[in-house]
Structure formats: C-alpha cells, structure tokens
Design a protein around this motif. Structure first.
Motif, PDB file in Angstrom:
ATOM      1  N   ASN A 121       0.872  -1.277  -0.095  1.00 41.70           N
ATOM      2  CA  ASN A 121       0.040  -0.158   0.110  1.00 41.70           C
ATOM      3  C   ASN A 121       0.966   1.223  -0.046  1.00 41.70           C
ATOM      4  O   ASN A 121       2.070   1.072   0.135  1.00 41.70           O
ATOM      5  N   GLU A 122       0.322   2.287  -0.191  1.00 48.73           N
ATOM      6  CA  GLU A 122       0.869   3.378  -0.307  1.00 48.73           C
ATOM      7  C   GLU A 122       1.215   4.156   1.301  1.00 48.73           C
ATOM      8  O   GLU A 122       0.217   3.917   2.085  1.00 48.73           O
ATOM      9  N   GLU A 123       2.283   4.792   1.522  1.00 52.09           N
ATOM     10  CA  GLU A 123       2.106   5.416   2.819  1.00 52.09           C
ATOM     11  C   GLU A 123       1.357   6.646   2.871  1.00 52.09           C
ATOM     12  O   GLU A 123       1.105   7.332   1.754  1.00 52.09           O
ATOM     13  N   GLU A 124       0.813   6.760   4.148  1.00 50.46           N
ATOM     14  CA  GLU A 124      -0.034   8.070   4.282  1.00 50.46           C
ATOM     15  C   GLU A 124       0.739   9.208   4.326  1.00 50.46           C
ATOM     16  O   GLU A 124       1.657   9.245   4.709  1.00 50.46           O
ATOM     17  N   LEU A 125       0.147  10.231   3.730  1.00 51.32           N
ATOM     18  CA  LEU A 125       0.791  11.565   3.826  1.00 51.32           C
ATOM     19  C   LEU A 125       0.734  12.407   4.978  1.00 51.32           C
ATOM     20  O   LEU A 125      -0.448  12.045   5.554  1.00 51.32           O
ATOM     21  N   PRO A 126       1.405  13.119   5.361  1.00 48.49           N
ATOM     22  CA  PRO A 126       1.230  13.716   6.700  1.00 48.49           C
ATOM     23  C   PRO A 126      -0.062  14.773   6.588  1.00 48.49           C
ATOM     24  O   PRO A 126      -0.314  15.322   5.348  1.00 48.49           O
ATOM     25  N   PRO A 127      -1.063  14.855   7.523  1.00 49.12           N
ATOM     26  CA  PRO A 127      -2.110  15.455   7.362  1.00 49.12           C
ATOM     27  C   PRO A 127      -2.194  16.915   6.761  1.00 49.12           C
ATOM     28  O   PRO A 127      -3.021  17.141   6.086  1.00 49.12           O
ATOM     29  N   GLU A 128      -1.204  17.636   7.259  1.00 49.21           N
ATOM     30  CA  GLU A 128      -1.148  19.048   6.562  1.00 49.21           C
ATOM     31  C   GLU A 128      -0.582  19.039   5.304  1.00 49.21           C
ATOM     32  O   GLU A 128      -1.546  19.975   4.228  1.00 49.21           O
ATOM     33  N   LEU A 129       0.168  18.151   4.707  1.00 47.42           N
ATOM     34  CA  LEU A 129       0.221  18.083   3.219  1.00 47.42           C
ATOM     35  C   LEU A 129      -0.892  17.611   2.468  1.00 47.42           C
ATOM     36  O   LEU A 129      -1.115  18.070   1.424  1.00 47.42           O
ATOM     37  N   ALA A 130      -1.454  16.608   3.013  1.00 48.34           N
ATOM     38  CA  ALA A 130      -2.635  16.028   2.268  1.00 48.34           C
ATOM     39  C   ALA A 130      -3.690  17.224   2.227  1.00 48.34           C
ATOM     40  O   ALA A 130      -4.448  17.411   0.989  1.00 48.34           O
ATOM     41  N   GLN A 131      -3.815  18.088   3.378  1.00 49.74           N
ATOM     42  CA  GLN A 131      -4.748  19.079   3.049  1.00 49.74           C
ATOM     43  C   GLN A 131      -4.634  20.251   2.324  1.00 49.74           C
ATOM     44  O   GLN A 131      -5.454  20.703   1.325  1.00 49.74           O
ATOM     45  N   SER A 132      -3.358  20.402   2.207  1.00 44.53           N
ATOM     46  CA  SER A 132      -2.640  21.464   1.181  1.00 44.53           C
ATOM     47  C   SER A 132      -2.853  21.094  -0.114  1.00 44.53           C
ATOM     48  O   SER A 132      -3.379  21.827  -1.104  1.00 44.53           O
ATOM     49  N   LEU A 133      -2.565  19.678  -0.606  1.00 43.79           N
ATOM     50  CA  LEU A 133      -2.821  19.065  -1.916  1.00 43.79           C
ATOM     51  C   LEU A 133      -4.366  19.184  -2.231  1.00 43.79           C
ATOM     52  O   LEU A 133      -4.821  19.389  -3.027  1.00 43.79           O
ATOM     53  N   ALA A 134      -5.133  18.756  -1.475  1.00 44.64           N
ATOM     54  CA  ALA A 134      -6.560  18.887  -1.536  1.00 44.64           C
ATOM     55  C   ALA A 134      -7.104  20.215  -1.818  1.00 44.64           C
ATOM     56  O   ALA A 134      -7.807  20.462  -2.699  1.00 44.64           O
TER      57      ALA A 134
END
Length: 139
Positions: A121-134
């Motif tokens: 599976n893919e590693e989880e992104l840090p929440p801040e990075l995931a939010q910025s990308l979203a």
C-alpha cells in the motif's frame, strides 16, 4: 510507433485487491478473462501493451495486461467480447474513480503507476500535506 490505450473497469463484487488476487489464483492457468458486451474499437492500441485497470471500492488498485480480444457467443446467441488478461495481477497506486457502467478507455498518461514490488500500500501523507494538496485540487 503505434499508440497504446488502456481500459478501466469496475470490479463488482470484489472487496479488496487481495480478494481479486485470491479469485484469480483459484481459477489457475496463465490467463484469465473478462466478457463484455461491447468489443473495443481501439483493438490495435489495446494489444500494443494495454492493460485493464480494475476499480475496487472506488479506487483503481490493480491492472492486468490485455493479451487478446476474442469474440464469444453467449447462451442467448448475442455476440460478446472476451478480454483475455495475463496473470499475475499487478498492484497499482490507488487512483479514485467515480462509478460508471461498462468500461472506459484510459490514456497511458492518466493511468496510475505500478506499486514497487513488495509494497502492499501507499504510505499515508502527513495530514498538513494532504490538506494542502486537497486545497489545490490535487488530492
């Protein structure tokens, strides 16, 4: 140089990559197949290294190389197309897809990359990075 195209298809009734892998293993043999009502018109491009990408629970999670397209006649007398698929199943990076009926063409540049061998599976992104990308519409 000939062009290449892929197909994307919902994997109905399958709960996970492992579920699909297990079903393919139970069938044995070197190839598997999927029968569809419509024969793809871009046969040459599909047979030039194309794959069938499986959507499992809303994400593309796997692919199989397309080996051939065969005409089959159903018990109802209607012509259909059997997409002959190579084994083994190849795990891909997850790529979200909305539900649709049938299958769709998938351009090579839009196809998710294969997962590196041995990764499940893919590693989880840090929440801040995931939010910025979203926020940018990229995730």
């Amino acid at each position: 140089m000939s062009k290449r195209i892929h197909i994307v298809k919902l994997c109905v009734g399958i709960e996970s990559y492992e579920d699909l892998e297990q079903r393919l293993t139970m069938r044995g043999g070197q190839t598997s197949g999927h029968v569809t009502r419509m024969r793809p018109k871009q046969e040459e491009a599909l047979l030039n290294g194309g794959s069938l990408y499986w959507v499992i629970k809303g994400d593309i999670q796997a692919r199989q190389e397309i080996k051939a397209l065969e005409e089959v006649i159903g018990e109802d007398g209607i012509k259909r197309c059997r997409i002959v698929l190579a084994k083994p199943l190849i795990r891909t990076q997850n790529a979200a897809r909305r539900a649709f009926q049938g299958w769709r063409y998938l351009k090579p540049e839009d196809a998710p990359a294969d997962m590196p061998k041995g990764r499940k599976n893919e590693e989880e992104l840090p929440p801040e990075l995931a939010q910025s990308l979203a926020d940018l519409g990229l995730f």
